[in-house]
Enzyme design. Structure first.
Site, PDB file in Angstrom:
ATOM      1  N   SER A 147      84.767  90.782  57.652  1.00  0.00           N
ATOM      2  CA  SER A 147      83.213  91.131  57.382  1.00  0.00           C
ATOM      3  C   SER A 147      83.159  90.955  55.807  1.00  0.00           C
ATOM      4  O   SER A 147      83.894  90.841  55.441  1.00  0.00           O
ATOM      5  CB  SER A 147      83.325  92.514  57.895  1.00  0.00           C
ATOM      6  OG  SER A 147      82.434  93.790  57.135  1.00  0.00           O
ATOM      7  N   TYR A 160      88.951  99.909  59.748  1.00  0.00           N
ATOM      8  CA  TYR A 160      88.207  99.128  60.082  1.00  0.00           C
ATOM      9  C   TYR A 160      88.572  97.680  58.323  1.00  0.00           C
ATOM     10  O   TYR A 160      88.820  96.644  58.419  1.00  0.00           O
ATOM     11  CB  TYR A 160      86.995  99.532  60.178  1.00  0.00           C
ATOM     12  CG  TYR A 160      86.108  98.356  60.233  1.00  0.00           C
ATOM     13  CD1 TYR A 160      85.718  98.064  61.371  1.00  0.00           C
ATOM     14  CD2 TYR A 160      85.022  97.980  58.829  1.00  0.00           C
ATOM     15  CE1 TYR A 160      84.836  96.752  61.288  1.00  0.00           C
ATOM     16  CE2 TYR A 160      84.605  96.749  59.184  1.00  0.00           C
ATOM     17  CZ  TYR A 160      83.863  96.950  60.323  1.00  0.00           C
ATOM     18  OH  TYR A 160      82.833  95.071  60.573  1.00  0.00           O
TER      19      TYR A 160
END
Length: 292
Positions: A147, A160
């Site tokens: 990401s 995350y």
């Protein structure tokens, strides 16, 4: 004809977390390129609905209900795919979830769930499929979903962010290991770093326990709201998928859905490490680790 169609058309793609978000976008674009798509998800309704959609559009698609946290289930999935469908040309380890809140407020179960899905799920996918891909002795690709959050630091989303840094490091090391083992001529390992791409990851994200004394629920939910604002202007998943497929076919290692935006985050991270600057809170610009 695009390079991606030349490279991937006619092959088999296995995509985890394929029921929604960028996973579904990758599946739809793989179908458009002429691939047989294996849709892997724990959400049977979503996987079956997408399977039926792709079949109705003339494609070949299979739905597999599987939890990437389960190493044995992933190994059994790989065995079934190779036995019943055929050799995999593209493995996409995409399944992932989010978590909001201060790290000290994060429930242990939520931390473990993020790590089990986002990190161990990638490991289980690699371990289940890569040896078979190598043994097939035909060109194949492994994409692991990191990401923009894998090259940024963002408060109130620590589990995350940690997981996406881990996936990026895993993928970089894996590429070296594939080369060291003498398989780089056939196996391409690539890291996907999406920026803001529409998905339901923020709605489904974990938060903090309101019944635990001292937990700052408001901070967690404020971060969720901020991410939902970013989602409103996020990229369409199929558009993101098309960009990623073309970059992969062109031989890039880092596959960026928004090359300028994600690339700027990568450059900033490099500068921070070069200068050894401490992390600083942002007051004007926010890097969104919006999922895949």
């Amino acid at each position: 004809m695009s390079r991606a169609r030349d490279t991937f058309g006619g092959g088999i793609a296995v995509i985890t977390g394929a029921g929604a978000g960028i996973g579904a976008g990758l599946a739809r674009h793989a179908h458009r390129l002429g691939m047989t798509v294996v849709l892997v998800d724990v959400d049977s309704q979503a996987a079956l609905a997408l399977r039926d959609e792709l079949r109705a559009d003339g494609g070949t698609a299979h739905a597999e209900i599987c939890d990437v946290r389960d190493a044995d289930a992933m190994a059994e999935l790989a065995e079934r795919v190779y036995r019943d469908i055929g050799p995999v040309r593209l493995l996409v380890n995409n399944a992932g979830i989010e978590q909001f809140g201060y790290l000290w407020d994060t429930p242990v179960a939520n931390w473990n769930r993020v790590m089990d899905i986002n990190v161990s799920g990638v490991f289980h996918g690699v371990r289940a499929f890569l040896p078979r891909m190598i043994a097939a002795q035909s060109p194949a690709w492994v994409w692991n979903l990191s990401s923009i959050g894998g090259v940024a630091v963002v408060p109130l989303q620590t589990p995350y962010i940690v997981s996406k840094h881990a996936v990026l490091a895993l993928t970089e090391c894996l590429r070296l290991e594939v080369e060291l083992a003498g398989h780089a001529d056939l196996i391409q390992v690539q890291a996907v770093l999406p920026g803001a791409v529409k998905s339901n990851i923020f709605e489904a994200a974990g938060g903090v326990d309101a019944t635990t004394s001292g937990s700052d629920v408001a901070a967690a939910e404020s971060q969720r709201a901020a991410m939902l604002d970013i989602k409103a202007a996020a990229m369409d998943p199929v558009e993101a998928a098309e960009i990623v497929f073309e970059q992969s076919a062109d031989g890039a290692f880092y596959l960026l859905t928004q090359p300028d935006y994600v690339g700027s985050a990568m450059a900033e991270r490099g500068e921070v490490l070069r200068t050894q600057a401490p992390p600083r809170l942002r007051t004007t610009r926010r890097f969104d680790p919006a999922e895949h």
